[in-house]
Design a protein around this motif. Sequence first.
Motif, PDB file in Angstrom:
ATOM      1  N   ASP A  93       0.906  -1.149   0.000  1.00 42.01           N
ATOM      2  CA  ASP A  93       0.000   0.000   0.000  1.00 42.01           C
ATOM      3  C   ASP A  93       0.941   1.192   0.000  1.00 42.01           C
ATOM      4  OD1 ASP A  93      -2.113   1.712   0.127  1.00 42.01           O
ATOM      5  OD2 ASP A  93      -2.697   1.196   2.166  1.00 42.01           O
ATOM      6  N   GLU A  95       2.511   5.070  -1.553  1.00 37.95           N
ATOM      7  CA  GLU A  95       2.297   6.404  -2.086  1.00 37.95           C
ATOM      8  C   GLU A  95       3.655   7.083  -2.175  1.00 37.95           C
ATOM      9  OE1 GLU A  95      -0.955   9.886  -1.310  1.00 37.95           O
ATOM     10  OE2 GLU A  95      -0.179   8.866   0.446  1.00 37.95           O
ATOM     11  N   ASN A 103       2.846  14.684  -5.586  1.00 37.68           N
ATOM     12  CA  ASN A 103       2.541  13.260  -5.532  1.00 37.68           C
ATOM     13  C   ASN A 103       2.770  12.661  -6.918  1.00 37.68           C
ATOM     14  OD1 ASN A 103       0.438  10.980  -6.029  1.00 37.68           O
ATOM     15  ND2 ASN A 103       0.623  11.096  -3.819  1.00 37.68           N
ATOM     16  N   GLN A 105       3.238   9.120  -7.212  1.00 44.65           N
ATOM     17  CA  GLN A 105       2.721   7.746  -7.136  1.00 44.65           C
ATOM     18  C   GLN A 105       1.477   7.793  -6.266  1.00 44.65           C
ATOM     19  OE1 GLN A 105       4.065   4.545  -8.329  1.00 44.65           O
ATOM     20  NE2 GLN A 105       2.028   3.939  -7.671  1.00 44.65           N
ATOM     21  N   LYS A 106       0.317   7.733  -6.908  1.00 46.87           N
ATOM     22  CA  LYS A 106      -0.947   7.783  -6.168  1.00 46.87           C
ATOM     23  C   LYS A 106      -1.044   6.599  -5.211  1.00 46.87           C
ATOM     24  CE  LYS A 106      -2.700  11.293  -8.445  1.00 46.87           C
ATOM     25  NZ  LYS A 106      -2.219  12.556  -7.976  1.00 46.87           N
ATOM     26  N   LYS A 107      -1.636   6.839  -4.056  1.00 45.59           N
ATOM     27  CA  LYS A 107      -1.803   5.790  -3.051  1.00 45.59           C
ATOM     28  C   LYS A 107      -2.624   4.654  -3.637  1.00 45.59           C
ATOM     29  CE  LYS A 107      -3.187   5.112   1.743  1.00 45.59           C
ATOM     30  NZ  LYS A 107      -1.973   4.477   2.185  1.00 45.59           N
ATOM     31  N   GLY A 108      -2.102   3.468  -3.473  1.00 46.99           N
ATOM     32  CA  GLY A 108      -2.812   2.309  -3.988  1.00 46.99           C
ATOM     33  C   GLY A 108      -2.035   1.040  -3.748  1.00 46.99           C
ATOM     34  N   PHE A 160       8.641   7.811   0.020  1.00 44.05           N
ATOM     35  CA  PHE A 160       7.572   6.813  -0.065  1.00 44.05           C
ATOM     36  C   PHE A 160       6.989   6.576   1.318  1.00 44.05           C
ATOM     37  CE2 PHE A 160      10.034   5.590  -3.822  1.00 44.05           C
ATOM     38  CZ  PHE A 160       9.025   5.460  -4.761  1.00 44.05           C
ATOM     39  N   ASN A 161       5.676   6.509   1.376  1.00 38.93           N
ATOM     40  CA  ASN A 161       4.956   6.049   2.560  1.00 38.93           C
ATOM     41  C   ASN A 161       4.288   4.753   2.139  1.00 38.93           C
ATOM     42  OD1 ASN A 161       5.446   8.347   4.295  1.00 38.93           O
ATOM     43  ND2 ASN A 161       4.117   9.471   2.902  1.00 38.93           N
ATOM     44  N   TYR A 162       4.532   3.700   2.911  1.00 42.85           N
ATOM     45  CA  TYR A 162       3.990   2.413   2.503  1.00 42.85           C
ATOM     46  C   TYR A 162       3.858   1.460   3.684  1.00 42.85           C
ATOM     47  CZ  TYR A 162       8.687   0.521   2.922  1.00 42.85           C
ATOM     48  OH  TYR A 162       9.898   0.127   3.417  1.00 42.85           O
TER      49      TYR A 162
END
Length: 167
Positions: A93, A95, A103, A105-108, A160-162
């Motif tokens: 998951d 972003e 942004n 890389q859209k969160k997904g 990156f947040n993931y």
Amino acid sequence: MRSIYAVACFAMVMLSGFTACNNDDSIEFTSEQLAYFEKNREYIREKKLEKDENGELVYQQLVKYGDTTLYRVIDRRAEKPEYPTGDQILTYDLEGFLIDGTNFQKKGLIKYPANGLIEGLRGVILDTSIGDSIEAIIPATLGYKYRDNGPVPAGSTLIFNYRVEKN
């Protein structure tokens, strides 16, 4: 006659080989690009020194693949750490941002083995536990390097947040 022809052919092959190996494929950057690269490097230098209210460094430094990636664990789910392998297909998951907050890389959710990711992100994923929520700061040298990659300009630091989950 044949030996003269053979020597001439050999000379032509060698000459074409030397010119084909010419090292003149260097890229020239504009002063704006060079300033952007320095701004990104300065961002990482500042984050390396950032401390919390207790005087502890906020980011851990992971030196791998020839440079330093910064990361911090935001949330830990697993009581006992479980580290992924490089060829294991995981669900991320994820972003992604540039240092100015853009942004890219859209969160997904994405499914991918860690070995197929950019070096900096792969290094952090393999060094942290499945289930952890992570913020990773990837220098350009471990990201998309000094070439444009779609919405990511050359020389960009990536944030990156993931969270990684098993399939």
